[in-house]
Design a protein around this motif. Structure first.
Motif, mmCIF file in Angstrom:
data_model
loop_
_atom_site.group_PDB
_atom_site.id
_atom_site.type_symbol
_atom_site.label_atom_id
_atom_site.label_comp_id
_atom_site.label_asym_id
_atom_site.label_seq_id
_atom_site.Cartn_x
_atom_site.Cartn_y
_atom_site.Cartn_z
ATOM 1 N N SER A 1 0.832 -1.215 0.000
ATOM 2 C CA SER A 1 0.000 0.000 0.000
ATOM 3 C C SER A 1 0.862 1.260 0.000
ATOM 4 C CB SER A 1 -0.938 0.005 1.215
ATOM 5 O OG SER A 1 -1.803 -1.091 1.131
ATOM 6 N N LEU B 1 1.890 1.967 -3.435
ATOM 7 C CA LEU B 1 0.794 2.559 -4.210
ATOM 8 C C LEU B 1 0.648 4.056 -3.908
ATOM 9 C CD1 LEU B 1 -0.788 0.695 -6.020
ATOM 10 C CD2 LEU B 1 -2.635 0.664 -4.381
ATOM 11 N N GLN C 1 -8.647 1.092 0.020
ATOM 12 C CA GLN C 1 -9.062 -0.165 0.648
ATOM 13 C C GLN C 1 -10.467 -0.045 1.265
ATOM 14 O OE1 GLN C 1 -6.020 -1.713 3.172
ATOM 15 N NE2 GLN C 1 -7.227 -3.445 3.854
ATOM 16 N N ASP D 1 -6.225 -0.455 -4.086
ATOM 17 C CA ASP D 1 -5.604 -0.911 -2.843
ATOM 18 C C ASP D 1 -6.516 -1.953 -2.187
ATOM 19 O OD1 ASP D 1 -4.078 -1.230 -0.630
ATOM 20 O OD2 ASP D 1 -4.373 0.779 0.185
#
Lengths: 245, 255
Positions: free
Chosen positions: B53, B56, B93, B170
């Motif tokens: 993450s 990203l 997410q 994500d």
């Protein structure tokens, strides 16, 4: 501490730069104004009335005992307009509105909503901070002007009804008119504008730097309220010095 | 999916060069390098805490690297105007929908805030994008009224509104039931095929990775261990990769 001050000054500067966008964000400013007014008006009335009442109750008998009946209205009116209304309303709004702002922005930070804004090239200062600071800077002076009037009414009510004071409402307001000038009310309103900017900036800053989960939000809210109150008291002194006749 | 889509060629290439990042004393990314071709679905797979993450967030510019560089269409993201030239979008997410706004307002936020279209046109585009992810008619609902899978799909719709050249996902299937996870995975693959957008997906979901990826990179403790097609990754005998790929829950035997 110094990092916080630096970040606050930077946030103030960025908010100033974002002011030309205020008209574009008018809907958000209006929503915030509505929320601040709805959440605070009743409390402002109660607080204002009882501040006036307690000042009259504390000072009235002492002045009357010394034969200074004609100073009760001036004493209550002057202290409420220049000091008590702006400071007490500032503290109230820091607790009621500043905390809510920090919690909302802090939660947005924790749950990545602010990151999502950034990925859409939407600046959090333009979207979140500026509308809130503008709204609170408009709302607090208006609430303080209202609180001053209600505070005078509270003082007059107690002065007229308390057996140890017994100054009629007419005499109270006559004395108040003799002592309190428009400049004194403006002094209080200007102070409250500065407090509003402080509360808005501190609340948004604490929200934006929130880390961690719900506990982090709680910590930020506490810091926001405490820092706002400390800064209100410090700036109260500084502004009073600057505006002193 | 075996080959990158060639439809429309809207996607851009991404190159990550020697990316390093530390938080305090903990080095999270240790010289990560890979490249993604335009229109490719590239899955970064690895266990929790491996730095996926964070990587990203670097690609979309939310974190500055300590060292290394990221190139979008051969231009460093540190150059001014790269993000204006190539729109990038990210599906977080949690979905990261703004809870105080309706789903429709969330999806149309990019267009409304940048005043790119008149309100009627924005409403039309919002309905179109929501319908494209199977969420027609939820414009007036609040995010709290949606299920986890619907939130993720609404977040995908919001990402699509800016017509991005690169979408970063994500953990798109985390916290979803298997059926919703399949729906979201299929949505990612379908969008890639229909628009040719480049997709970088971070996930520890093996089914998703092998189901939609053109190529997979396995990342462990901040380092890329292997990059290849799903079939190539399956053949790698590196124990760390095999352990991750074949991890299964086994019930303790009763004596």
């Amino acid at each position: 501490m110094f990092q916080n001050i630096g970040e606050l000054v930077l946030l103030f500067w960025r908010t100033l730069l974002a002011l030309p966008l205020a008209w574009r964000q008018r809907q958000k400013i209006y929503e915030q104004l509505h929320e601040i007014g709805n959440a605070s008006l009743l409390m402002v009335c109660m607080l204002g009335f009882f501040i006036g009442a307690v000042i009259a109750l504390q000072t009235g008998p002492v002045l009357v005992e010394r034969g200074l009946h004609s100073y009760v209205g001036g004493m209550v009116g002057y202290s409420i307009a220049r000091e008590l209304a702006p400071v007490m309303m500032g503290v109230l709004i820091a607790g009621r509105i500043g905390s809510a702002m920090t919690a909302e922005i802090g939660s947005m930070r924790v749950y990545q909503e602010i990151d999502a804004l950034r990925t859409m090239n939407i600046h959090p200062v333009h979207f979140l901070v500026m509308p809130r600071v503008v709204a609170i800077s408009v709302a607090l002076p208006m609430l303080v002007a209202f609180a001053i009037l209600v505070g005078w009414l509270g003082g007059a009510t107690i002065a007229a009804t308390n057996q140890h004071i017994q100054v009629s409402a007419k005499a109270f307001f006559q004395d108040l008119r003799n002592v309190v000038e428009l400049a004194d009310v403006i002094h209080g309103v200007v102070k409250s504008f500065c407090f509003a900017v402080i509360i808005g900036l501190v609340a948004c800053h604490q929200g934006l730097v929130t880390r961690g989960g719900p506990r982090g939000i709680g910590r930020s809210v506490t810091k926001s309220v405490v820092n706002s109150i400390v800064l209100i008291v410090v700036f109260d002194y500084l502004i009073t010095r600057v505006l002193q006749k | 999916m075996s080959a990158p889509s060639t439809n429309h060629h809207r996607g851009v290439g991404v190159e990550v060069r020697g990316l390093r990042k530390s938080f305090g004393k903990q080095e999270v990314l240790k010289g990560v390098e890979f490249s993604v071709s335009p229109g490719e679905v590239f899955v970064l797979m690895g266990p929790s805490g491996s730095g996926k993450s964070v990587l990203l967030r670097h690609i979309i510019g939310l974190e500055p690297p300590d060292a290394g560089d990221i190139l979008i269409a051969n231009k460093s993201i540190q150059e001014p105007g790269v993000f204006d030239e190539h729109h990038l979008a990210m599906v977080f997410q949690s979905g990261a929908l703004l809870n105080s706004m309706t789903v429709g307002e969330n999806v149309g936020l990019y267009l409304a805030e940048h005043r790119l279209k008149p309100p009627e046109e924005i409403n039309r585009i919002v309905s179109e994008k929501l319908a494209a992810v199977g969420l027609a008619g939820v414009e007036d609902k609040l995010p709290a009224e949606l299920s986890g899978g619907m939130k993720k799909r609404a977040a995908i719709a919001r990402a699509l509104v800016s017509e991005p050249a690169l979408i970063l996902y994500d953990e798109p299937t985390s916290e979803l039931d298997p059926v919703s996870a399949v729906v979201v995975g299929e949505e990612i693959a379908r969008l890639n095929q229909s628009s040719g957008v480049t997709s970088i997906v971070v996930s520890h979901d093996r089914d998703l990775a092998f189901g939609i990826a053109d190529r997979i990179a396995v990342i462990l403790e901040g380092k890329i261990l292997a990059i290849g097609s799903p079939a190539e990754i399956r053949r790698i005998e590196e124990p760390a990769i095999q352990d991750f790929l074949n991890a299964k829950f086994s019930r303790p035997k009763s004596s």
